[in-house]
Write a protein that holds these residues in place. Structure first.
Motif, PDB file in Angstrom:
ATOM      1  N   PHE A  21      -4.132  -6.320  17.268  1.00  0.00           N
ATOM      2  CA  PHE A  21      -3.635  -7.441  18.061  1.00  0.00           C
ATOM      3  C   PHE A  21      -3.231  -6.989  19.455  1.00  0.00           C
ATOM      4  O   PHE A  21      -3.584  -7.615  20.462  1.00  0.00           O
ATOM      5  CB  PHE A  21      -2.455  -8.084  17.333  1.00  0.00           C
ATOM      6  CG  PHE A  21      -2.069  -9.451  17.858  1.00  0.00           C
ATOM      7  CD1 PHE A  21      -2.937 -10.189  18.655  1.00  0.00           C
ATOM      8  CD2 PHE A  21      -0.849 -10.014  17.539  1.00  0.00           C
ATOM      9  CE1 PHE A  21      -2.593 -11.452  19.128  1.00  0.00           C
ATOM     10  CE2 PHE A  21      -0.485 -11.267  18.000  1.00  0.00           C
ATOM     11  CZ  PHE A  21      -1.361 -11.982  18.801  1.00  0.00           C
ATOM     12  N   HIS A  22      -2.524  -5.874  19.539  1.00  0.00           N
ATOM     13  CA  HIS A  22      -2.017  -5.428  20.833  1.00  0.00           C
ATOM     14  C   HIS A  22      -3.081  -4.738  21.690  1.00  0.00           C
ATOM     15  O   HIS A  22      -2.816  -4.411  22.850  1.00  0.00           O
ATOM     16  CB  HIS A  22      -0.803  -4.521  20.629  1.00  0.00           C
ATOM     17  CG  HIS A  22       0.408  -5.275  20.170  1.00  0.00           C
ATOM     18  ND1 HIS A  22       1.200  -5.995  21.033  1.00  0.00           N
ATOM     19  CD2 HIS A  22       0.930  -5.468  18.938  1.00  0.00           C
ATOM     20  CE1 HIS A  22       2.166  -6.579  20.344  1.00  0.00           C
ATOM     21  NE2 HIS A  22       2.021  -6.279  19.079  1.00  0.00           N
ATOM     22  N   GLY A  80      -7.106 -16.912  15.802  1.00  0.00           N
ATOM     23  CA  GLY A  80      -7.904 -15.712  15.659  1.00  0.00           C
ATOM     24  C   GLY A  80      -7.522 -14.981  14.391  1.00  0.00           C
ATOM     25  O   GLY A  80      -6.473 -15.248  13.794  1.00  0.00           O
ATOM     26  N   TYR A  81      -8.380 -14.043  13.988  1.00  0.00           N
ATOM     27  CA  TYR A  81      -8.132 -13.300  12.754  1.00  0.00           C
ATOM     28  C   TYR A  81      -8.331 -11.810  12.989  1.00  0.00           C
ATOM     29  O   TYR A  81      -9.025 -11.389  13.922  1.00  0.00           O
ATOM     30  CB  TYR A  81      -9.055 -13.788  11.636  1.00  0.00           C
ATOM     31  CG  TYR A  81      -8.768 -15.206  11.223  1.00  0.00           C
ATOM     32  CD1 TYR A  81      -7.841 -15.479  10.224  1.00  0.00           C
ATOM     33  CD2 TYR A  81      -9.405 -16.277  11.853  1.00  0.00           C
ATOM     34  CE1 TYR A  81      -7.552 -16.791   9.855  1.00  0.00           C
ATOM     35  CE2 TYR A  81      -9.127 -17.589  11.491  1.00  0.00           C
ATOM     36  CZ  TYR A  81      -8.193 -17.838  10.488  1.00  0.00           C
ATOM     37  OH  TYR A  81      -7.907 -19.131  10.140  1.00  0.00           O
ATOM     38  N   ILE A  82      -7.694 -11.022  12.125  1.00  0.00           N
ATOM     39  CA  ILE A  82      -7.729  -9.569  12.232  1.00  0.00           C
ATOM     40  C   ILE A  82      -8.184  -8.990  10.901  1.00  0.00           C
ATOM     41  O   ILE A  82      -7.766  -9.458   9.833  1.00  0.00           O
ATOM     42  CB  ILE A  82      -6.319  -9.014  12.556  1.00  0.00           C
ATOM     43  CG1 ILE A  82      -5.759  -9.635  13.839  1.00  0.00           C
ATOM     44  CG2 ILE A  82      -6.351  -7.485  12.666  1.00  0.00           C
ATOM     45  CD1 ILE A  82      -4.256  -9.436  13.998  1.00  0.00           C
ATOM     46  N   LYS A  96      -0.299 -14.423  12.983  1.00  0.00           N
ATOM     47  CA  LYS A  96       1.102 -14.292  12.597  1.00  0.00           C
ATOM     48  C   LYS A  96       1.268 -13.212  11.532  1.00  0.00           C
ATOM     49  O   LYS A  96       2.318 -13.102  10.905  1.00  0.00           O
ATOM     50  CB  LYS A  96       1.634 -15.627  12.077  1.00  0.00           C
ATOM     51  CG  LYS A  96       1.659 -16.746  13.112  1.00  0.00           C
ATOM     52  CD  LYS A  96       2.701 -16.520  14.185  1.00  0.00           C
ATOM     53  CE  LYS A  96       4.104 -16.685  13.684  1.00  0.00           C
ATOM     54  NZ  LYS A  96       5.113 -16.479  14.769  1.00  0.00           N
ATOM     55  N   TYR A  97       0.235 -12.433  11.346  1.00  0.00           N
ATOM     56  CA  TYR A  97       0.215 -11.313  10.399  1.00  0.00           C
ATOM     57  C   TYR A  97       0.335 -11.754   8.939  1.00  0.00           C
ATOM     58  O   TYR A  97       0.759 -10.972   8.080  1.00  0.00           O
ATOM     59  CB  TYR A  97       1.319 -10.299  10.717  1.00  0.00           C
ATOM     60  CG  TYR A  97       1.188  -9.660  12.082  1.00  0.00           C
ATOM     61  CD1 TYR A  97       0.079  -8.880  12.416  1.00  0.00           C
ATOM     62  CD2 TYR A  97       2.186  -9.825  13.041  1.00  0.00           C
ATOM     63  CE1 TYR A  97      -0.027  -8.284  13.664  1.00  0.00           C
ATOM     64  CE2 TYR A  97       2.093  -9.226  14.292  1.00  0.00           C
ATOM     65  CZ  TYR A  97       0.972  -8.460  14.598  1.00  0.00           C
ATOM     66  OH  TYR A  97       0.867  -7.871  15.839  1.00  0.00           O
ATOM     67  N   ASP A 148       1.371  -1.915   1.867  1.00  0.00           N
ATOM     68  CA  ASP A 148       0.495  -2.363   2.962  1.00  0.00           C
ATOM     69  C   ASP A 148       0.919  -1.856   4.334  1.00  0.00           C
ATOM     70  O   ASP A 148       0.635  -2.501   5.357  1.00  0.00           O
ATOM     71  CB  ASP A 148       0.416  -3.903   2.998  1.00  0.00           C
ATOM     72  CG  ASP A 148      -0.201  -4.493   1.741  1.00  0.00           C
ATOM     73  OD1 ASP A 148      -1.137  -3.866   1.203  1.00  0.00           O
ATOM     74  OD2 ASP A 148       0.237  -5.565   1.307  1.00  0.00           O
ATOM     75  N   ALA A 149       1.583  -0.705   4.397  1.00  0.00           N
ATOM     76  CA  ALA A 149       2.042  -0.191   5.694  1.00  0.00           C
ATOM     77  C   ALA A 149       0.867   0.104   6.624  1.00  0.00           C
ATOM     78  O   ALA A 149       0.911  -0.228   7.817  1.00  0.00           O
ATOM     79  CB  ALA A 149       2.889   1.059   5.494  1.00  0.00           C
ATOM     80  N   VAL A 150      -0.184   0.718   6.095  1.00  0.00           N
ATOM     81  CA  VAL A 150      -1.354   1.056   6.925  1.00  0.00           C
ATOM     82  C   VAL A 150      -2.057  -0.225   7.370  1.00  0.00           C
ATOM     83  O   VAL A 150      -2.451  -0.359   8.538  1.00  0.00           O
ATOM     84  CB  VAL A 150      -2.323   1.975   6.159  1.00  0.00           C
ATOM     85  CG1 VAL A 150      -3.574   2.260   6.996  1.00  0.00           C
ATOM     86  CG2 VAL A 150      -1.634   3.294   5.795  1.00  0.00           C
ATOM     87  N   ILE A 151      -2.212  -1.163   6.453  1.00  0.00           N
ATOM     88  CA  ILE A 151      -2.845  -2.452   6.764  1.00  0.00           C
ATOM     89  C   ILE A 151      -2.083  -3.177   7.872  1.00  0.00           C
ATOM     90  O   ILE A 151      -2.679  -3.657   8.859  1.00  0.00           O
ATOM     91  CB  ILE A 151      -2.903  -3.347   5.506  1.00  0.00           C
ATOM     92  CG1 ILE A 151      -3.817  -2.744   4.439  1.00  0.00           C
ATOM     93  CG2 ILE A 151      -3.323  -4.774   5.875  1.00  0.00           C
ATOM     94  CD1 ILE A 151      -5.285  -2.840   4.709  1.00  0.00           C
ATOM     95  N   MET A 152      -0.768  -3.262   7.746  1.00  0.00           N
ATOM     96  CA  MET A 152       0.034  -3.989   8.728  1.00  0.00           C
ATOM     97  C   MET A 152       0.061  -3.257  10.070  1.00  0.00           C
ATOM     98  O   MET A 152       0.016  -3.889  11.136  1.00  0.00           O
ATOM     99  CB  MET A 152       1.447  -4.198   8.204  1.00  0.00           C
ATOM    100  CG  MET A 152       1.532  -5.041   6.933  1.00  0.00           C
ATOM    101  SD  MET A 152       0.702  -6.651   7.061  1.00  0.00           S
ATOM    102  CE  MET A 152       1.784  -7.470   8.240  1.00  0.00           C
ATOM    103  N   GLY A 153       0.125  -1.939  10.027  1.00  0.00           N
ATOM    104  CA  GLY A 153       0.065  -1.172  11.274  1.00  0.00           C
ATOM    105  C   GLY A 153      -1.270  -1.340  11.973  1.00  0.00           C
ATOM    106  O   GLY A 153      -1.330  -1.452  13.204  1.00  0.00           O
ATOM    107  N   GLY A 154      -2.343  -1.388  11.191  1.00  0.00           N
ATOM    108  CA  GLY A 154      -3.675  -1.612  11.767  1.00  0.00           C
ATOM    109  C   GLY A 154      -3.796  -2.988  12.388  1.00  0.00           C
ATOM    110  O   GLY A 154      -4.410  -3.155  13.451  1.00  0.00           O
TER     111      GLY A 154
END
Length: 380
Positions: free
Chosen positions: A366-367, A80-82, A100-101, A355-361
């Motif tokens: 995912f969760h 899957g993709y985000i 896997k981010y 990329d803090a906002v991107i990774m947090g999003g």
């Protein structure tokens, strides 16, 4: 146990397994049994089904501990993709990530004002480009997170107010969601950056304040590993705490807000100006001392209110600040705090400078996806 309850328990157990892969990476069946507390039979049954559905893949063999070498398993990143976006005053950036981010592709576009006339159209165009350019069918996307600068109304999916972007009661979610089959989430950008530290950085912390400084001053509050938004989604408007009764005029129209007061010493209303001024600041100057002083004053009030474990600094600041800044801030917070409140509070740099906002999003998506669902249904 009723059939419905059995399906629900199965989904919960699958979520436990996926979370373990998220946290620890490749695991054997024995590792999963130990870490999740599930029985070997349950692990084997669920893993076999997850492999059949291509959610889990075999990646090789681990080291032997005296017997046969264990088979190592991991999440299939391409199952899957985000999509995750950071929407700020000057630009929209969006990334396509796997489970896997890993970032597969990204796109950024500058914003021109007034933004409300075309910003939804720009977002949709970027989504379509990322999907098309990577040859991904829409069904494989598990969600899109929009990290937005401003106060978010979670009930109707709108930007309730964004001083820096000049928006008020601006509907975002509905016009985007109606175009796609995957879920779309709207969240404050600093909240997502704070969440990224919980997922990828200081995993041992459960309660902290994340302060973003650069083109704005905002805060994300994490309580018991979850974003704290407040009743009306307005928690964390750190930059608009009044620290001077008749202080400098703020972009929001009031006087004495922290953002306006700090900007008298180092501009926090423009990313380029902040970068230039902070790089060239004399750390013995009154400007630097006043900047730290007012920031610590505001933070000490936060600490007294929510009794937090740590203050984490992010945004442009974390890219520029020397190690001495964090000690300096801890000393200043100590100055304004009651002893019992400051003694255990850590002052830390964010682990994600980019990329803090991107990774947090991505983590948020995912969760909240089908992989972590709490209702009846099939795996993956």
């Amino acid at each position: 146990m009723r059939k419905g309850n059995m399906k629900l328990m199965k989904n919960i157990n699958v979520s436990l397994i996926i979370r373990e892969f998220n946290d620890a990476g490749p695991c054997s069946r024995a590792d999963l049994t130990e870490k999740t507390g599930l029985s070997p039979t349950t692990i084997t049954t669920l893993i076999d089904e997850m492999i059949k559905n291509k959610l889990i893949i075999v990646i090789g063999e681990g080291e032997s501990k005296g017997g046969r070498r264990p088979i190592l398993l991991d999440l299939n990143p391409d199952h899957g993709y985000i999509l995750s976006a950071n929407i700020s005053a000057g630009s929209i950036s969006m990334a396509l990530l796997d489970l896997k981010y890993n970032i597969h592709d990204s796109y950024e576009e500058e914003l021109r004002y007034p933004v409300e006339h075309n910003i939804v159209e720009i977002i949709v165009n970027i989504i379509n480009k990322l999907i098309k350019n990577n040859n991904i069918i829409e069904e494989k996307i598990i969600g899109l997170a929009l990290g937005w600068s401003g106060i978010i109304n979670q009930e109707n999916g709108s930007v309730k107010y964004s001083a820096i972007m000049g928006l008020r009661d601006f509907l975002v979610l509905e016009p985007i969601q109606e175009k796609y089959s995957f879920p779309v989430y709207l969240e404050n950008d600093t909240n997502l950056a704070a969440l990224a530290e919980n997922e990828f950085g200081y995993k041992h912390l459960e309660n902290y304040i994340y302060v973003m400084i650069g083109s704005q001053v905002g805060a994300g509050i994490i309580i018991d590993n979850n974003i704290y938004r407040g009743k009306f989604g307005q928690a964390g408007e750190f930059g608009h705490i009044i620290v001077e009764k008749e202080g400098a005029k703020c972009i929001c129209g009031r006087k004495g807000c922290l953002t306006a007061v700090l900007s008298q010493y180092i501009s926090v209303e423009n990313e380029r100006q902040f970068r230039k001024q902070f790089k060239n600041i004399d750390f013995d100057s009154p400007n630097y001392e006043n900047f730290c002083d007012y920031l610590a004053l505001a933070l000490s009030n936060y600490i007294h209110l929510i009794d937090t474990e740590a203050v984490i600094f992010g945004g442009e600041l974390v890219k520029l600040a020397p190690k001495s800044f964090y000690k300096h801030m801890k000393d200043r917070i100590k100055k304004y705090s009651m002893w019992d409140f400051y003694q255990n509070v850590q002052v830390l740099p964010a682990t994600l400078a980019e990329d803090a906002v991107i990774m947090g999003g991505a983590s948020f998506c995912f969760h909240n996806s089908r992989y972590f669902k709490r209702e009846e249904g099939s795996i993956g």
